[in-house]
Design an enzyme around this catalytic site. Structure first.
Site, short mmCIF file in Angstrom:
data_model
loop_
_atom_site.label_atom_id
_atom_site.label_comp_id
_atom_site.label_asym_id
_atom_site.label_seq_id
_atom_site.Cartn_x
_atom_site.Cartn_y
_atom_site.Cartn_z
CE LYS A 295 -10.05 5.73 3.06
NZ LYS A 295 -8.82 5.15 3.66
CD GLU A 383 4.39 -2.44 1.65
OE1 GLU A 383 3.15 -2.41 1.82
OE2 GLU A 383 4.98 -1.70 0.83
NE ARG A 411 4.44 -2.94 -3.21
CZ ARG A 411 3.91 -1.72 -3.19
NH1 ARG A 411 3.29 -1.29 -2.13
NH2 ARG A 411 4.02 -0.95 -4.24
#
Length: 637
Positions: A295, A383, A411
């Site tokens: 990253k 979640e 969600r």
């Protein structure tokens, strides 16, 4: 001081300005692709240094993006990006380079892949873990439509693949006829550091390229000799996988699901990636290509601190220094008020625990992690699990403060109902980024939480007017002994001296902020500040406005509503949420049920998905800014 510099490997003229779409890319030689990657990386750094966006993720997938568009025939072949943080190089290569300066701006490009924007964006992205299921559906559809030459690719990160929906897609992938290719972009990071068993597993998994090459060649040979058929393929794969596990003493979870596994490979070797993709793209059946990436690749500050450089804002592209606003005393971010207040409450009550699904920095749960690491849980991008896990904690007597971004809480709607509200468990849901959030756009706006929480029995719903009331509401929720939702916006508040003594509020009671006789305004949350500004702007125009801060949407203050219903013929409701089902709807329902007949004007987010732009621009777009509210007050008075 670090000085950014790309050492170009070629002396030829720049290539990127001549690439309009993937057809132009495919006309290049394999040896030219590293230069394309270097130029893409420079382009993204140059652009994002003054027009902020998701930085580290996009730098980490440049070689992978180039390889995918080089090896596949897009947009006929489908590339489905998970989350979309990593898709800037994809946008630049797919006819949007000349418009990239409009990225995340009002009327410009979305910061995420969007089929409404381009046919190259195969599926909507913004929330994690949906790519495998969506791409599997596309691949099965291609089979049913006899589009046997169409390839479908899902690109998913090592954090997103741990999400429940991704597992559901993986589990189903080998059960249906498809040729899906899953590219696992493994950078050892989410927005914060990865957590969980899948992260640990991926950090150790290894498959020798020699083994994969031999097995692929033998498989093709057996097919040509008619020793293996498509019907018998699963049995052969299971035997191969078992034999491999026995020899290597390492079970591959993907091959255990009958998904061919290749990797891990260097995700920054573009030429090797192209060769691998070309070798496996025509193989029948589901397969996974595991690539290891970094990253922030190519920009040392981002490589060293990918969390801070996820979306760093403006920065100096030469020195690598982030450009900060002048060090003047400012009101705090609401997330920081939440984080510090939670620590204060946790020091007062040992039953308090903190839960976040992979966003400890974004929601400032890091303060609780530092102070009480044993009482704070980052559950990863999950979640649904965060909500039900919180329910389990509450059932055993603890008081969970479960912090989830408003848009992501969508969600876990069923879990809120089934696992918390039915039992009326004392879980405190703190919904960060509620309302319009700005440049992240339609997949991230927290527009719906007031409406979808209001329909749930046993749910208490509140929104603070300012930082002080956020503290008061958290303190109130602590002793409420019921499921409780507190929603607050992205960004800074309005009070520099925010650390006030906390007060216990009466649940379901609002307050009158200004007295008036011409029109009543009922607001909830920080959007009430815009109402106050609008009222002040009309001071010399003879308009007398009564303003009520409702604080609670559920239970709503019926005393205020009766007072307003008796006294006023014109009412305006204002909320930073959808007007369908929120405060305005609640007020209209009450007035109708109690025989009041005022004219009611609702101000809020209209019934459509709102594009990207600054929060102030979007408030103006939706008629929620002070000037628009003042105009409505004049018309209604």
């Amino acid at each position: 001081m670090y000085v950014y510099h790309i050492e170009m490997k070629f002396e030829q003229s720049p290539i990127l300005p001549n690439i309009y779409n993937p057809d132009d890319l495919s006309a290049l030689s394999l040896d030219q692709l590293p230069q394309v990657c270097d130029e893409l990386r420079q382009f993204i750094i140059d652009s994002l240094s003054h027009n902020p966006g998701h930085f580290a993720s996009s730098l980490g997938t440049i070689e992978l993006t180039v390889a995918l568009h080089y090896a596949f025939n897009t947009p006929y072949d489908r590339i489905v990006w998970d989350v979309g943080h990593q898709a800037y190089a994809h946008k630049i290569l797919t006819e949007r380079r000349t418009r990239f300066e409009t990225n995340r701006k009002l009327g410009g490009l979305s910061g995420f892949p969007s089929p409404m924007e381009s046919p190259y964006d195969a599926f909507i992205a913004g929330h994690a873990s949906n790519s495998i299921s969506a791409a599997l559906g596309m691949s099965v559809a291609s089979k049913l439509k006899q589009e046997t030459d169409r390839k479908v690719v899902a690109v998913i990160g090592d954090a997103a693949i741990a999400g429940g929906l991704a597992f559901e897609g993986l589990n189903n992938a080998a059960s249906n006829p498809n040729n899906l290719l899953i590219v696992l972009n493994d950078n050892n990071m989410a927005i914060d550091n990865n957590v969980g068993a899948i992260h640990n597993y991926l950090s150790h998994i290894n498959t020798l390229p020699f083994y994969n090459n031999i097995r692929y060649m033998l498989y093709n040979l057996f097919v040509k000799m008619r020793l293996v058929s498509e019907q018998r393929k699963g049995m052969i794969l299971r035997f191969n996988n078992s034999l491999k596990a026995l020899i290597s003493r390492h079970q591959n979870i993907f091959e255990g699901l009958n998904i061919r596994y290749f990797g891990p490979f260097d995700g920054h070797d573009v030429k090797q990636l192209v060769r691998i993709l070309n070798n496996i793209k025509d193989m029948s059946g589901p397969k996974i290509l595991h690539v290891k990436t970094v990253k922030g690749k190519g920009f040392a500050p981002a490589e060293r601190d990918a969390v801070s450089w996820h979306a760093p804002g403006k920065f100096d592209k030469v020195s690598g220094e982030r450009i900060q606003k002048k060090d003047v005393q400012q009101p705090p971010l609401f997330q920081d008020v939440f984080g510090h207040t939670l620590v204060e409450l946790a020091e007062m009550n040992e039953k308090i625990v903190g839960i976040t699904p992979a966003m400890p920095t974004g929601c400032s749960m890091t303060y609780m992690m530092d102070r009480f690491p044993q009482r704070t849980f980052d559950v990863g991008i999950a979640e649904e699990h965060a909500v039900t896990f919180s329910g389990g904690l509450a059932k055993e007597g603890l008081i969970p403060f479960c912090n989830i971004y408003s848009s992501f809480m969508q969600r876990a709607f069923d879990e809120v109902i089934h696992d918390v509200a039915i039992q009326n468990l004392p879980v405190v849901f703190c919904l960060d980024r509620a309302g319009l959030v700005g440049e992240d756009g339609m997949t991230h706006h927290g527009a719906l939480d007031l409406a979808y929480m209001r329909c749930i029995p046993n749910m208490t719903i509140a929104s603070p007017f300012d930082e002080h009331y956020l503290r008061h509401l958290m303190y109130t929720a602590l002793s409420a002994n019921r499921c409780f939702t507190i929603r607050y916006p992205k960004g800074r508040g309005s009070i520099v001296d925010w650390q006030c003594p906390m007060q216990r509020l009466e649940i379901g009671k609002g307050r009158r902020l200004t007295e008036g006789k011409d029109v009543a305004v009922l607001s909830i949350g920080t959007i009430g500040k815009a109402v106050q500004e609008a009222i002040a702007s009309l001071k010399d125009k003879g308009v007398s406005v009564a303003h009520y801060d409702m604080i609670f949407l559920k239970p709503i203050d019926t005393e205020i509503l009766h007072e307003v219903g008796r006294r006023f013929k014109r009412i305006i409701t204002v909320e930073d949420g959808t007007i369908e089902g929120g405060l305005g709807s609640a007020v209209m329902e009450f007035m109708a049920e109690n025989g009041y007949t005022p004219h009611i004007k609702r101000i809020g987010i209209p019934d459509r998905f709102i594009e990207q732009g600054s929060i102030s621009e979007l408030h103006t777009l939706c008629g929620m800014d002070a000037a628009s509210i003042a105009k409505q007050l004049l018309e209604q008075s």
